[in-house]
Design a protein around this motif. Structure first.
Motif, short mmCIF file in Angstrom:
data_model
loop_
_atom_site.label_atom_id
_atom_site.label_comp_id
_atom_site.label_asym_id
_atom_site.label_seq_id
_atom_site.Cartn_x
_atom_site.Cartn_y
_atom_site.Cartn_z
N LEU A 100 42.12 30.23 58.20
CA LEU A 100 42.78 30.82 59.36
C LEU A 100 43.30 29.74 60.29
N ASN A 101 44.52 29.94 60.75
CA ASN A 101 45.18 29.06 61.71
C ASN A 101 45.19 29.72 63.08
N PRO A 102 45.53 28.99 64.14
CA PRO A 102 45.56 29.59 65.48
C PRO A 102 46.36 30.89 65.52
N GLY A 103 45.75 31.94 66.06
CA GLY A 103 46.40 33.25 66.15
C GLY A 103 46.13 34.16 64.98
N ASP A 104 45.59 33.63 63.87
CA ASP A 104 45.22 34.47 62.72
C ASP A 104 43.91 35.19 63.02
N MET A 105 43.71 36.33 62.37
CA MET A 105 42.50 37.12 62.62
C MET A 105 41.99 37.76 61.34
N LEU A 106 40.68 37.85 61.27
CA LEU A 106 40.01 38.47 60.13
C LEU A 106 39.10 39.58 60.64
#
Length: 375
Positions: A175-181
């Motif tokens: 995950l990179n900045p702004g990604d969500m799980l």
């Protein structure tokens, strides 16, 4: 906003297809997001004795957990991978509270808190599973997430954390900045920092039925009223004076059958239970509260619930911070909006009783009229 947050899904689609069913990876759920606090602010909160925090470090299979307040020296450790986790960020950071309530497409009665974790390269808390739903939103840096839906939940013995013995991932995502799980309950996962990173965890309340039963019985203990005293006018001599006889058991059993409850009792219990602040939460009254008329003037700029306050309603009944609140029928629609949005831009339309209620909340520190009055 929810459409972007859920990767193009509507809230209804997300609930039907993913909620408590399967994980969801959303690239750029919050475009441009790098967090709501800096590294220095995270460290400052971790050192605060009024803030819940954990410091976790490890070396191969050797794990150590230190509960806060944290030492500044530990937060500069370069010998082993480490992470520091700060609970309840929404209680201390207005932007954190706003982030938490972007997830109000899930009922607020289920929202728990916003946690932030800061980790150095390789830092994490090991492979584990949770009994609650969680959204994991990446702040700065990158984090690698390994996921598994395995049935084997055996834990490493004597470890200070609940770490799985045999973790077998089926997904591997960075995950990179702004990604969500999004992860449903029971999905095993392991988050490993790639360089310096922060992750924001939006967690949800999932009390066990045992906890609910115990709390409800405690609620009934204060609510029930059984008249009369134990009597036994037909008492007969027993062969053994130390024996608790069947007649006593039957008489007490019959009296206890008078303990009953209704759906309304459950409704009132949930209102009080779900809004009850955690034990370490305290509210700060204004040092110099406004007079009532000045308060009404200040409300022209709006009034907001304190981040620590939770206002819920059900069937015309309102509950704030563990207590039932009487709201006049003519004010209920406006205060339902206040509970939903946690802010009123105007108090126009409220009765005198309604404005008096808000003024009382303001004086108790449960609500604030503007940012400059919160200190």
């Amino acid at each position: 906003m929810t459409n972007t947050l859920l990767g193009g899904l509507s809230a209804e689609e997300f609930l039907a297809e993913y909620w408590q069913k399967k994980p969801l990876l959303v690239r750029q759920a919050v475009p441009g997001f790098t967090g709501v606090v800096t590294r220095e602010e995270i460290f400052q909160l971790a050192r605060d004795p009024d803030v819940e925090s954990r410091y976790v470090t490890h070396d191969n299979h050797d794990w150590e957990v230190i509960r806060g307040p944290q030492k500044a020296a530990d937060l500069r450790n370069k010998k082993r991978p480490w992470t520091v986790l700060v609970q309840g960020l929404n209680l201390f950071c207005p932007d954190g509270d706003a982030l938490l309530h972007r997830f109000d497409f899930i009922p607020q009665a289920r929202l728990d808190d916003l946690m932030v974790s800061y980790a150095v390269d390789g830092g994490g808390v090991g492979p584990h599973f949770d009994n609650y739903d969680v959204f994991l939103l990446q702040g700065i840096g990158q984090r690698r997430w390994l996921l598994s839906d395995q049935d084997d939940r055996s834990l490493i013995e004597d470890a200070p954390l609940k770490i799985l013995q045999d973790f077998r991932p089926v997904h591997d995502w960075v995950l990179n900045p702004g990604d969500m799980l999004y992860l449903p309950p029971q999905w095993a996962h392991n988050g490993i920092a790639i360089g310096e990173c922060t992750t924001y965890s939006i967690g949800f309340r999932s009390p066990t039925y045992q906890e609910l039963a115990q709390q409800f019985l405690g609620y009934l203990q204060e609510a029930i009223q059984l008249d009369g005293i134990y009597t036994d006018p037909d008492l007969r001599r027993q062969a053994n004076s130390a024996e608790i006889g069947d007649a006593m058991v039957d008489r007490v059993a019959e009296s206890l059958r008078r303990i009953t409850w209704s759906r309304d009792d459950v409704r009132r219990f949930l209102g009080a239970y779900l809004t009850e602040p955690k034990a370490h939460i305290f509210f700060d009254s204004p040092d110099e509260p406004l007079e009532h008329d000045d308060f009404l003037d200040a409300c022209a700029e709006g009034i907001s619930l304190d981040p620590r306050s939770l206002l819920l309603f059900t069937e015309g009944q309102f509950f704030l911070n563990g207590e039932p609140v009487h709201v006049e029928p003519c004010d209920q629609a406006i205060l339902q909006g206040f509970a939903d949005r946690r802010r009123l831009d105007s108090i126009a339309g409220l009765s005198e009783e309604g404005t008096a209620l808000l003024y009382d909340w303001y004086c108790c520190g449960f609500a604030h009229v503007s940012d400059d009055l919160m200190d």
